[in-house]
Design a protein around this motif. Structure first.
Motif, PDB file in Angstrom:
ATOM      1  N   UNK A 309       0.859  -1.187   0.000  1.00  0.00           N
ATOM      2  CA  UNK A 309       0.000   0.000   0.000  1.00  0.00           C
ATOM      3  C   UNK A 309       0.890   1.229   0.000  1.00  0.00           C
ATOM      4  N   UNK A 310       0.791   2.031  -1.067  1.00  0.00           N
ATOM      5  CA  UNK A 310       1.575   3.260  -1.141  1.00  0.00           C
ATOM      6  C   UNK A 310       3.068   3.035  -1.050  1.00  0.00           C
ATOM      7  N   UNK A 311       3.553   1.942  -1.637  1.00  0.00           N
ATOM      8  CA  UNK A 311       4.980   1.665  -1.624  1.00  0.00           C
ATOM      9  C   UNK A 311       5.479   0.997  -0.358  1.00  0.00           C
ATOM     10  N   UNK A 312       4.580   0.713   0.603  1.00  0.00           N
ATOM     11  CA  UNK A 312       4.973   0.099   1.870  1.00  0.00           C
ATOM     12  C   UNK A 312       4.369  -1.313   1.981  1.00  0.00           C
ATOM     13  N   UNK A 313       5.183  -2.329   2.324  1.00  0.00           N
ATOM     14  CA  UNK A 313       4.639  -3.680   2.518  1.00  0.00           C
ATOM     15  C   UNK A 313       3.770  -3.741   3.775  1.00  0.00           C
ATOM     16  N   UNK A 314       2.638  -4.444   3.673  1.00  0.00           N
ATOM     17  CA  UNK A 314       1.650  -4.507   4.754  1.00  0.00           C
ATOM     18  C   UNK A 314       1.129  -5.947   4.833  1.00  0.00           C
ATOM     19  N   UNK A 315       0.776  -6.398   6.045  1.00  0.00           N
ATOM     20  CA  UNK A 315       0.116  -7.695   6.209  1.00  0.00           C
ATOM     21  C   UNK A 315      -0.677  -7.682   7.513  1.00  0.00           C
ATOM     22  N   UNK A 316      -1.604  -8.631   7.637  1.00  0.00           N
ATOM     23  CA  UNK A 316      -2.239  -8.901   8.923  1.00  0.00           C
ATOM     24  C   UNK A 316      -1.368  -9.918   9.660  1.00  0.00           C
ATOM     25  N   UNK A 317      -1.166  -9.730  10.950  1.00  0.00           N
ATOM     26  CA  UNK A 317      -0.337 -10.642  11.735  1.00  0.00           C
ATOM     27  C   UNK A 317      -1.212 -11.483  12.654  1.00  0.00           C
ATOM     28  N   UNK A 318      -1.060 -12.808  12.569  1.00  0.00           N
ATOM     29  CA  UNK A 318      -1.720 -13.696  13.519  1.00  0.00           C
ATOM     30  C   UNK A 318      -0.664 -14.148  14.539  1.00  0.00           C
ATOM     31  N   UNK A 319      -0.930 -13.857  15.805  1.00  0.00           N
ATOM     32  CA  UNK A 319       0.038 -14.122  16.866  1.00  0.00           C
ATOM     33  C   UNK A 319      -0.590 -15.052  17.893  1.00  0.00           C
ATOM     34  N   UNK A 320       0.133 -16.144  18.219  1.00  0.00           N
ATOM     35  CA  UNK A 320      -0.372 -17.114  19.194  1.00  0.00           C
ATOM     36  C   UNK A 320       0.620 -17.295  20.334  1.00  0.00           C
ATOM     37  N   UNK A 321       0.068 -17.559  21.512  1.00  0.00           N
ATOM     38  CA  UNK A 321       0.905 -17.774  22.682  1.00  0.00           C
ATOM     39  C   UNK A 321       1.996 -18.795  22.380  1.00  0.00           C
ATOM     40  N   UNK A 322       3.236 -18.479  22.783  1.00  0.00           N
ATOM     41  CA  UNK A 322       4.376 -19.333  22.457  1.00  0.00           C
ATOM     42  C   UNK A 322       5.357 -19.361  23.616  1.00  0.00           C
ATOM     43  N   UNK A 323       6.029 -20.489  23.773  1.00  0.00           N
ATOM     44  CA  UNK A 323       7.154 -20.560  24.705  1.00  0.00           C
ATOM     45  C   UNK A 323       8.383 -19.978  24.002  1.00  0.00           C
ATOM     46  N   UNK A 324       8.931 -18.924  24.541  1.00  0.00           N
ATOM     47  CA  UNK A 324      10.067 -18.244  23.928  1.00  0.00           C
ATOM     48  C   UNK A 324      11.369 -18.753  24.533  1.00  0.00           C
ATOM     49  N   UNK A 325      12.427 -18.686  23.721  1.00  0.00           N
ATOM     50  CA  UNK A 325      13.771 -19.069  24.157  1.00  0.00           C
ATOM     51  C   UNK A 325      14.711 -17.892  23.921  1.00  0.00           C
ATOM     52  N   UNK A 326      15.575 -17.631  24.889  1.00  0.00           N
ATOM     53  CA  UNK A 326      16.497 -16.504  24.776  1.00  0.00           C
ATOM     54  C   UNK A 326      17.435 -16.636  23.584  1.00  0.00           C
ATOM     55  N   UNK A 327      17.844 -15.502  23.045  1.00  0.00           N
ATOM     56  CA  UNK A 327      18.758 -15.473  21.903  1.00  0.00           C
ATOM     57  C   UNK A 327      19.787 -14.364  22.117  1.00  0.00           C
TER      58      UNK A 327
END
Length: 462
Positions: A309-327
């Protein structure tokens, strides 16, 4: 919201307790991108004709930009449409900004201040910039230096460690002198200030960027008709703009702000049972590195309906609860997620193992010293933090909730991102997180609280 509305920056503090509640579900849409909102008003104010802007972020920072442009001759009005409020900007044309009759009040907005300094620098006008207590501590020397080379003159207030701060008076130069300027620090604001000064400067103004920063200015100026070229030479970006430009009015649809979406992305990852869709999020590669890092940590973030849209990339984000690991976060990603580190620190505090961040000295000169402020705030909530000069080392809980702050307030230092980040921490805590003042959130995300309630209510309604 009227561009001339009264600022909320001086209202009494508004404390709030954030605690664990329902999962975040359903669909929400975050406000328009702040960086693009600022620039759409600025470039519209310099263009010939009437620019129409849909999806503008109606936060305090963007309104400060609008009021300043109005004071220098632009005409900005609003009208209601079926898609929501539309802003109409009738520009003065490049080179035709007028002398403001009073000081330009920037509130809390560093972006407004630094970019508008660039605009004024190549006009034969004098302007005084003032701001709130937080903004008045922020260094302006990094913008003053290149604009002085172009011929502008400055009288600034001496700040801590010799920094040049607001209040600040500048006298623009006309004609200004085109320069070739190598950025000493990765800063989209400094780059943009020089390019904006170059718009009304005869000849070619060049900025050399050793490390790529957000490129909204380049994309939007090209869209408005400026003669702008970007080259890559030996790993550096060289941006050239031809002065005495003529900008042509545009129709702009502002995508959702990824920096605003970040708080809901992290909240949904951390709160058990969450499954949230955030619509219309801008995914400019110079802005979206947080999502890359969160995926590296194991976060479930899915892009739906990616489009442009107008030269900018766009999307809908689906986010689900996750176990995260440090990086260990690649410091090369820092410019593309510099505003998102406070909420990343929250995610890291609940991850499994250690998260190491480096190369973040820039965070010490934001609205607050965000490294120190987040280290103290998260420590008070029960996180394990080691603060270093250029970053934080965080040992996460492995998914266990943080303890919370019990009977003590988290100090936000009038910083909207500290307030929202610690609000997210409160959602993943046992006792809740008590924040000293949520009123600064209005500077960038005026409906944050309403969207949070909407996302939590969607679960209870099902």
């Amino acid at each position: 919201m009227d561009i001339d509305h009264v600022s909320h920056a001086n209202l009494a503090p508004s404390p709030r307790l954030f605690k664990a509640g329902a999962p975040l579900t359903g669909r929400i849409r975050v406000p328009g991108d702040k960086s693009i909102s600022h620039r759409s008003l600025m470039f519209g104010a310099l263009a010939s004709g009437e620019t129409r802007v849909r999806g503008l972020l109606e936060g305090e920072d963007v309104m400060a930009t609008g009021r300043a442009l109005t004071a220098m001759g632009a005409h900005i009005t609003t009208r209601a449409t079926a898609e929501g409020e539309e802003y109409l900007v009738r520009g003065t044309g490049v080179g035709a900004l007028m002398q403001p009759e009073t000081a330009l009040d920037m509130g809390n907005s560093g972006t407004s201040t630094r970019l508008l300094m660039g605009l004024v620098a190549s006009h034969a006008i004098t302007a005084t910039f003032i701001g709130d207590a937080s903004l008045s501590k922020r260094p302006m020397g990094r913008v003053i230096d290149p604009l002085t080379l172009m011929g502008a003159e400055f009288t600034a207030t001496p700040g801590a460690k010799g920094a040049q701060t607001l209040p600040l008076t500048m006298r623009g130069a006309y004609p200004a002198v085109p320069i070739e300027y190598r950025l000493p620090v990765a800063s989209a604001q400094v780059k943009s200030a020089v390019l904006l000064a170059g718009l009304n400067t005869p000849g070619i103004t060049r900025v050399i960027e050793p490390v790529a920063t957000r490129d909204h200015t380049e994309r939007m100026l090209t869209g408005f008709g400026a003669e702008l070229e970007v080259e890559e030479v030996d790993g550096e970006r060289i941006i050239s703009i031809r002065g005495e430009a003529e900008l042509i009015a545009q129709d702009i649809t502002v995508p959702g702000d990824p920096s605003s979406a970040a708080f809901f992305v992290v909240a949904a990852l951390l709160v058990e049972g969450s499954d949230l869709i955030i619509e219309n999020v801008g995914l400019n590669p110079t802005r979206a590195a947080l999502f890359t890092v969160l995926r590296q940590m194991g976060g479930s973030i899915e892009e739906l309906g990616r489009r442009e849209i107008g030269g900018e990339p766009v999307a809908d984000l689906r986010v689900r609860h996750s176990q995260l690991t440090g990086v260990e976060v690649d410091p090369a990603l820092a410019p593309a997620m510099i505003d998102e580190f406070p909420v990343l620190f929250v995610a890291a505090s609940l991850a499994k193992g250690r998260t190491v961040t480096t190369g973040l000295e820039e965070l010490r000169v934001k609205e607050s010293d965000r490294l120190n402020a987040m280290a103290e705030a998260l420590t008070s909530a029960g996180a394990t933090i080691e603060e270093r000069e250029d970053g934080l080392i965080i040992t996460g809980t492995g998914g266990e909730p943080l303890r919370g702050t019990a009977n003590s307030h988290v100090t936000t230092h009038l910083d909207h991102r500290i307030a929202m980040s610690m609000a997210v921490a409160g959602l993943a805590s046992k006792d809740g997180v008590d924040i000293d003042d949520i009123s600064p959130i209005a500077t960038s995300f005026p409906n944050f609280m309403a969207l949070l309630e909407q996302a939590q209510e969607a679960d209870t309604a099902e």
